[in-house]
Design an enzyme around this catalytic site. Structure first.
Site, PDB file in Angstrom:
ATOM      1  N   GLU A 141       0.835  -1.208   0.000  1.00 30.45           N
ATOM      2  CA  GLU A 141       0.000   0.000   0.000  1.00 30.45           C
ATOM      3  C   GLU A 141       0.869   1.257   0.000  1.00 30.45           C
ATOM      4  O   GLU A 141       1.614   1.491   0.953  1.00 30.45           O
ATOM      5  CB  GLU A 141      -0.892   0.024   1.245  1.00 30.45           C
ATOM      6  CG  GLU A 141      -1.710   1.292   1.397  1.00 30.45           C
ATOM      7  CD  GLU A 141      -2.378   1.406   2.764  1.00 30.45           C
ATOM      8  OE1 GLU A 141      -3.409   2.090   2.846  1.00 30.45           O
ATOM      9  OE2 GLU A 141      -1.866   0.815   3.734  1.00 30.45           O
ATOM     10  N   ASP A 176      -5.714   2.566  -1.181  1.00 29.38           N
ATOM     11  CA  ASP A 176      -6.338   3.393  -0.157  1.00 29.38           C
ATOM     12  C   ASP A 176      -6.725   4.732  -0.776  1.00 29.38           C
ATOM     13  O   ASP A 176      -5.861   5.497  -1.224  1.00 29.38           O
ATOM     14  CB  ASP A 176      -5.374   3.587   1.010  1.00 29.38           C
ATOM     15  CG  ASP A 176      -6.010   4.279   2.203  1.00 29.38           C
ATOM     16  OD1 ASP A 176      -6.509   5.407   2.031  1.00 29.38           O
ATOM     17  OD2 ASP A 176      -6.018   3.694   3.301  1.00 29.38           O
ATOM     18  N   GLN A 202      -9.416   0.689   0.573  1.00 29.22           N
ATOM     19  CA  GLN A 202      -9.736   1.318   1.856  1.00 29.22           C
ATOM     20  C   GLN A 202     -10.200   2.749   1.620  1.00 29.22           C
ATOM     21  O   GLN A 202      -9.900   3.356   0.598  1.00 29.22           O
ATOM     22  CB  GLN A 202      -8.519   1.309   2.786  1.00 29.22           C
ATOM     23  CG  GLN A 202      -8.142  -0.078   3.288  1.00 29.22           C
ATOM     24  CD  GLN A 202      -6.927  -0.073   4.177  1.00 29.22           C
ATOM     25  OE1 GLN A 202      -5.960   0.643   3.934  1.00 29.22           O
ATOM     26  NE2 GLN A 202      -6.955  -0.889   5.223  1.00 29.22           N
ATOM     27  N   GLU A 238     -11.041   2.562   7.059  1.00 30.94           N
ATOM     28  CA  GLU A 238      -9.884   2.895   7.879  1.00 30.94           C
ATOM     29  C   GLU A 238      -9.921   4.387   8.214  1.00 30.94           C
ATOM     30  O   GLU A 238      -9.046   5.157   7.819  1.00 30.94           O
ATOM     31  CB  GLU A 238      -8.587   2.519   7.156  1.00 30.94           C
ATOM     32  CG  GLU A 238      -7.393   2.458   8.103  1.00 30.94           C
ATOM     33  CD  GLU A 238      -6.094   2.150   7.397  1.00 30.94           C
ATOM     34  OE1 GLU A 238      -5.291   1.391   7.949  1.00 30.94           O
ATOM     35  OE2 GLU A 238      -5.877   2.676   6.289  1.00 30.94           O
TER      36      GLU A 238
END
Length: 255
Positions: A141, A176, A202, A238
């Site tokens: 990530e 993300d 995310q 998140e």
């Protein structure tokens, strides 16, 4: 709307960690993720998941000494043995909980440093080889430098090129939305281009990392776009609730 996984490291902080599984299920989640399970036994995590009827979508490999600022070991020359031990430590938790995706944090380093790059690539090969017999994907990530200064993996194009170069069948991208917007913007086009190599998504609002829909992006539109692209995985929530976790879940009911 996509399927959402509550991040128990950030959400439901009003409960003790092991009680957050039931709280997430009681509030409409079918899956959870978290940073690290290692303070508890694998069987205890598995029992809480089963009792709440939840899927474990993701968790992270051990990051080194988190309290001292370490954020992974994979790119750090001289820490290879510790890294391999961290992989070994994670697998019993993945097997006990049925987790199919593990996030491997890179650690702090200069991604332009050839030695750091070689160490990181070797770490990814090792982790993927260890995880493959258990049908587990290893995810990487890109993380923005505002939240995590000095983090090695801080660029989506670099992550994409590394995944292509290594050509490991169980190495995938963790996309993300929060980090993408801060690093590069262009979230919708980024999802279109990178979804074929993406194993997990995310979300948090930008810039304060609170509930979706409270920042500069139209998160509901992004969720509809994920549906249109055919994304079938979970979207990990998140984010840090701006107030109470339950009170902030109204975003999940928006069209």
């Amino acid at each position: 709307m996509p399927k959402f996984a509550a991040n128990l490291s950030m959400m439901f902080g009003e409960w003790e960690f092991l009680d957050r599984f039931a709280a997430a299920a009681d509030n409409g989640f079918s899956a959870v993720e978290f940073l690290f399970p290692y303070a508890h036994a694998p069987d205890e995590i598995a029992r809480r998941l089963a009792a709440a009827g939840l899927v474990q979508a993701l968790f992270n490999l051990p990051p080194g000494d988190w309290d001292k600022g370490e954020r992974g070991l994979a790119c750090i020359p001289g820490r290879e043995a510790e890294f391999r031990a961290s992989v070994d430590r994670s697998l019993p938790y993945a097997k006990a909980t049925g987790t199919r995706r593990l996030h491997l944090m890179s650690g702090h380093g200069d991604r332009h440093d050839p030695q750091a790059r070689a160490t990181y690539a070797a770490a990814l090969r090792h982790a993927c080889a260890a995880a493959a017999p258990h049908d587990i994907d290893i995810l990487i990530e890109p993380i923005n430098g505002r939240d995590m200064p000095g983090y090695f993996l801080n660029d989506f194009a670099f992550a994409e090129s590394l995944i292509a170069e290594l050509a490991l069948p169980n190495l995938r991208l963790q996309f993300d939305i929060y980090h993408r917007q801060i690093l590069h913007g262009d979230v919708m086009k980024g999802l279109e281009a990178l979804l074929p190599i993406t194993g997990h998504v995310q979300v948090a609002s930008v810039p304060r990392r609170n509930e979706p829909g409270t920042g500069e992006l139209d998160d509901s539109r992004i969720f509809r776009h994920l549906d249109a692209l055919g994304y079938e995985g979970y979207v990990g929530c998140e984010y840090r609730p701006a107030g109470g976790t339950v009170e902030g879940l109204t975003w999940m009911k928006r069209p």
